[in-house]
Design a protein around this motif. Structure first.
Motif, PDB file in Angstrom:
ATOM      1  N   GLY A 142       0.776  -1.227   0.000  1.00  0.00           N
ATOM      2  CA  GLY A 142       0.000   0.000   0.000  1.00  0.00           C
ATOM      3  C   GLY A 142       0.808   1.278   0.000  1.00  0.00           C
ATOM      4  N   LEU A 143       2.124   1.175  -0.032  1.00  0.00           N
ATOM      5  CA  LEU A 143       2.935   2.388   0.051  1.00  0.00           C
ATOM      6  C   LEU A 143       2.802   3.266  -1.182  1.00  0.00           C
ATOM      7  N   VAL A 144       2.875   2.654  -2.360  1.00  0.00           N
ATOM      8  CA  VAL A 144       2.842   3.433  -3.598  1.00  0.00           C
ATOM      9  C   VAL A 144       1.459   4.024  -3.842  1.00  0.00           C
ATOM     10  N   SER A 145       0.420   3.310  -3.437  1.00  0.00           N
ATOM     11  CA  SER A 145      -0.937   3.797  -3.629  1.00  0.00           C
ATOM     12  C   SER A 145      -1.384   4.779  -2.558  1.00  0.00           C
ATOM     13  N   ASP A 146      -0.591   4.936  -1.500  1.00  0.00           N
ATOM     14  CA  ASP A 146      -0.939   5.892  -0.458  1.00  0.00           C
ATOM     15  C   ASP A 146      -0.998   7.295  -1.050  1.00  0.00           C
ATOM     16  N   PRO A 147      -1.943   8.125  -0.615  1.00  0.00           N
ATOM     17  CA  PRO A 147      -2.052   9.489  -1.176  1.00  0.00           C
ATOM     18  C   PRO A 147      -0.764  10.306  -1.081  1.00  0.00           C
ATOM     19  N   SER A 148       0.090  10.014  -0.116  1.00  0.00           N
ATOM     20  CA  SER A 148       1.342  10.761   0.019  1.00  0.00           C
ATOM     21  C   SER A 148       2.314  10.461  -1.110  1.00  0.00           C
ATOM     22  N   VAL A 149       2.230   9.267  -1.666  1.00  0.00           N
ATOM     23  CA  VAL A 149       3.080   8.865  -2.788  1.00  0.00           C
ATOM     24  C   VAL A 149       2.300   8.968  -4.100  1.00  0.00           C
ATOM     25  N   ASN A 150       1.043   8.523  -4.066  1.00  0.00           N
ATOM     26  CA  ASN A 150       0.094   8.718  -5.170  1.00  0.00           C
ATOM     27  C   ASN A 150       0.612   8.196  -6.501  1.00  0.00           C
ATOM     28  N   PHE A 151       1.208   7.002  -6.455  1.00  0.00           N
ATOM     29  CA  PHE A 151       1.687   6.332  -7.672  1.00  0.00           C
ATOM     30  C   PHE A 151       2.722   7.166  -8.433  1.00  0.00           C
ATOM     31  N   VAL A 152       3.399   8.078  -7.735  1.00  0.00           N
ATOM     32  CA  VAL A 152       4.362   9.030  -8.323  1.00  0.00           C
ATOM     33  C   VAL A 152       3.829   9.632  -9.632  1.00  0.00           C
ATOM     34  N   LYS A 153       2.578  10.034  -9.583  1.00  0.00           N
ATOM     35  CA  LYS A 153       1.961  10.634 -10.772  1.00  0.00           C
ATOM     36  C   LYS A 153       2.532  12.025 -11.041  1.00  0.00           C
ATOM     37  N   THR A 154       2.550  12.407 -12.299  1.00  0.00           N
ATOM     38  CA  THR A 154       2.874  13.777 -12.680  1.00  0.00           C
ATOM     39  C   THR A 154       1.576  14.459 -13.068  1.00  0.00           C
ATOM     40  N   VAL A 155       1.202  15.480 -12.314  1.00  0.00           N
ATOM     41  CA  VAL A 155      -0.068  16.176 -12.535  1.00  0.00           C
ATOM     42  C   VAL A 155       0.182  17.676 -12.517  1.00  0.00           C
ATOM     43  N   PRO A 156      -0.683  18.444 -13.189  1.00  0.00           N
ATOM     44  CA  PRO A 156      -0.530  19.905 -13.162  1.00  0.00           C
ATOM     45  C   PRO A 156      -0.616  20.439 -11.735  1.00  0.00           C
ATOM     46  N   GLY A 157       0.177  21.476 -11.468  1.00  0.00           N
ATOM     47  CA  GLY A 157       0.192  22.087 -10.148  1.00  0.00           C
ATOM     48  C   GLY A 157      -0.982  23.015  -9.927  1.00  0.00           C
ATOM     49  N   ARG A 158      -0.913  23.774  -8.858  1.00  0.00           N
ATOM     50  CA  ARG A 158      -2.051  24.613  -8.466  1.00  0.00           C
ATOM     51  C   ARG A 158      -2.280  25.781  -9.416  1.00  0.00           C
ATOM     52  N   HIS A 159      -1.309  26.085 -10.262  1.00  0.00           N
ATOM     53  CA  HIS A 159      -1.479  27.186 -11.218  1.00  0.00           C
ATOM     54  C   HIS A 159      -2.234  26.756 -12.475  1.00  0.00           C
ATOM     55  N   GLY A 160      -2.530  25.469 -12.616  1.00  0.00           N
ATOM     56  CA  GLY A 160      -3.354  25.012 -13.717  1.00  0.00           C
ATOM     57  C   GLY A 160      -2.591  24.417 -14.888  1.00  0.00           C
ATOM     58  N   GLU A 161      -3.355  23.989 -15.877  1.00  0.00           N
ATOM     59  CA  GLU A 161      -2.782  23.263 -17.008  1.00  0.00           C
ATOM     60  C   GLU A 161      -1.935  24.143 -17.919  1.00  0.00           C
ATOM     61  N   SER A 162      -2.277  25.403 -18.051  1.00  0.00           N
ATOM     62  CA  SER A 162      -1.500  26.280 -18.934  1.00  0.00           C
ATOM     63  C   SER A 162      -0.062  26.425 -18.441  1.00  0.00           C
ATOM     64  N   PHE A 163       0.097  26.663 -17.139  1.00  0.00           N
ATOM     65  CA  PHE A 163       1.443  26.780 -16.586  1.00  0.00           C
ATOM     66  C   PHE A 163       2.176  25.441 -16.625  1.00  0.00           C
ATOM     67  N   ALA A 164       1.414  24.355 -16.429  1.00  0.00           N
ATOM     68  CA  ALA A 164       2.036  23.028 -16.512  1.00  0.00           C
ATOM     69  C   ALA A 164       2.558  22.767 -17.922  1.00  0.00           C
ATOM     70  N   PHE A 165       1.783  23.145 -18.931  1.00  0.00           N
ATOM     71  CA  PHE A 165       2.225  22.966 -20.318  1.00  0.00           C
ATOM     72  C   PHE A 165       3.490  23.776 -20.587  1.00  0.00           C
ATOM     73  N   LEU A 166       3.489  25.035 -20.177  1.00  0.00           N
ATOM     74  CA  LEU A 166       4.661  25.883 -20.404  1.00  0.00           C
ATOM     75  C   LEU A 166       5.885  25.341 -19.669  1.00  0.00           C
ATOM     76  N   GLY A 167       5.659  24.851 -18.444  1.00  0.00           N
ATOM     77  CA  GLY A 167       6.773  24.288 -17.689  1.00  0.00           C
ATOM     78  C   GLY A 167       7.362  23.067 -18.369  1.00  0.00           C
ATOM     79  N   GLU A 168       6.514  22.142 -18.807  1.00  0.00           N
ATOM     80  CA  GLU A 168       6.987  20.937 -19.489  1.00  0.00           C
ATOM     81  C   GLU A 168       7.684  21.279 -20.798  1.00  0.00           C
ATOM     82  N   PHE A 169       7.135  22.233 -21.518  1.00  0.00           N
ATOM     83  CA  PHE A 169       7.743  22.660 -22.781  1.00  0.00           C
ATOM     84  C   PHE A 169       9.137  23.229 -22.544  1.00  0.00           C
TER      85      PHE A 169
END
Length: 290
Positions: A142-169
């Motif tokens: 259950g360690l990886v599925s715990d919300p603290s680890v959250n499957f090491v997902k990469t998701v947009p931050g609190r600034h939203g998808e536009s900033f996430a796109f610019l950051g990744e680019f």
């Protein structure tokens, strides 16, 4: 259409009246495909293990690191070191240690990867990313599925998808431009893996709050599939390849396609290369030489 370097994969045959250039059938490089799958799988396992150590509430290390910046710095160091070890390993030197569809697509665009190898690398990378995270999720219960680890997902931050796109680019552009500069310089090529590792460390430390720091569609899809959650997936399939394509375009317009020697991040001194290397770094002019 991708750029093509003259003579790539071609064998000239001279006859009495003309010269014919034949294109031999491209072999299927199964060992290199297997290495690419294994390399990204190992990277995913490393990400999950270190995320559990640094973020899982029951970890003694996490209990001693309350500052988010310090945690990201340690996570970045761990993943940068993982990347360096893979790149300089014998297996990484054989496959080129792309571990990333965006990297392979960019070198295909530059004419350094054959279509069959492109397909083999992409399939292997996506497969390795999924299987690696699935394996470590089962192994750590259950360690990886715990919300603290959250499957090491990469998701947009609190600034939203536009900033996430610019950051990744932006980080993808900078990574590929660095790789092209360093790997094709006679004096500094051996430091390509170190430079890539340092960038991974810096990106996780400073850019991760914007986008989660992926640069890698296969890495993001692996986490998303195992978690069955796909927030902002389009960002990680579009921004990284676009950023790397632009970096390749900038490099070739500035220095010329002839300065790109190979599609490997670290080229060994001996052994076969599936990317059609016909020259060594010592036989090309340094970048910037007219």
């Amino acid at each position: 259409m991708p750029f093509r370097e003259e003579g790539f994969g071609e064998t000239p045959q001279k006859g009495p009246h003309l010269t014919v250039v034949t294109k031999p059938r491209s072999p299927t490089h199964w060992p290199e495909y297997f290495i690419e799958a294994t390399a990204l799988g190992a990277f995913m396992i490393s990400a999950a293990v270190f995320a559990a150590l640094l973020y899982y509430p029951g970890s003694p290390i996490a209990a001693r690191l309350s500052n988010a910046w310090i945690r990201r710095a340690f996570m970045g160091f761990a993943m940068g070191l993982t990347a360096v070890l893979i790149i300089y390993s014998p297996w990484g030197q054989r496959s080129g240690a792309h571990m990333n569809p965006s990297v392979t697509l960019t070198y295909f665009r530059l004419g350094k990867v054959r279509p069959r190898d492109l397909a083999g690398y992409l399939i292997a990378q996506f497969t390795g990313g999924i299987l690696g995270l699935a394996a470590v999720t089962m192994a750590l219960y259950g360690l990886v599925s715990d919300p603290s680890v959250n499957f090491v997902k990469t998701v947009p931050g609190r600034h939203g998808e536009s900033f996430a796109f610019l950051g990744e680019f932006a980080i993808s552009f900078a990574l590929m431009l660095t790789v092209l500069h360093v790997s094709n310089h006679p004096r500094f090529s051996r430091w390509t893996g170190v430079c890539a590792g340092l960038l991974v460390w810096a990106y996780i430390t400073f850019e991760a709050p914007l986008s989660g720091m992926s640069m890698n569609p296969a890495r993001t899809l692996g986490s998303a599939l195992v978690a069955r959650d796909f927030p902002g997936l389009w960002i990680y399939f579009s921004a990284p390849p676009l950023g790397m394509f632009l970096a390749a375009e900038f490099f070739t317009r500035r220095f010329g396609l002839q300065h790109i020697v190979c599609a490997k991040l670290h080229h060994p001194h001996s052994g076969a290369c599936i990317f059609g290397c016909a020259r060594s770094l010592g036989h090309i002019e340094p970048i910037g030489t007219p």
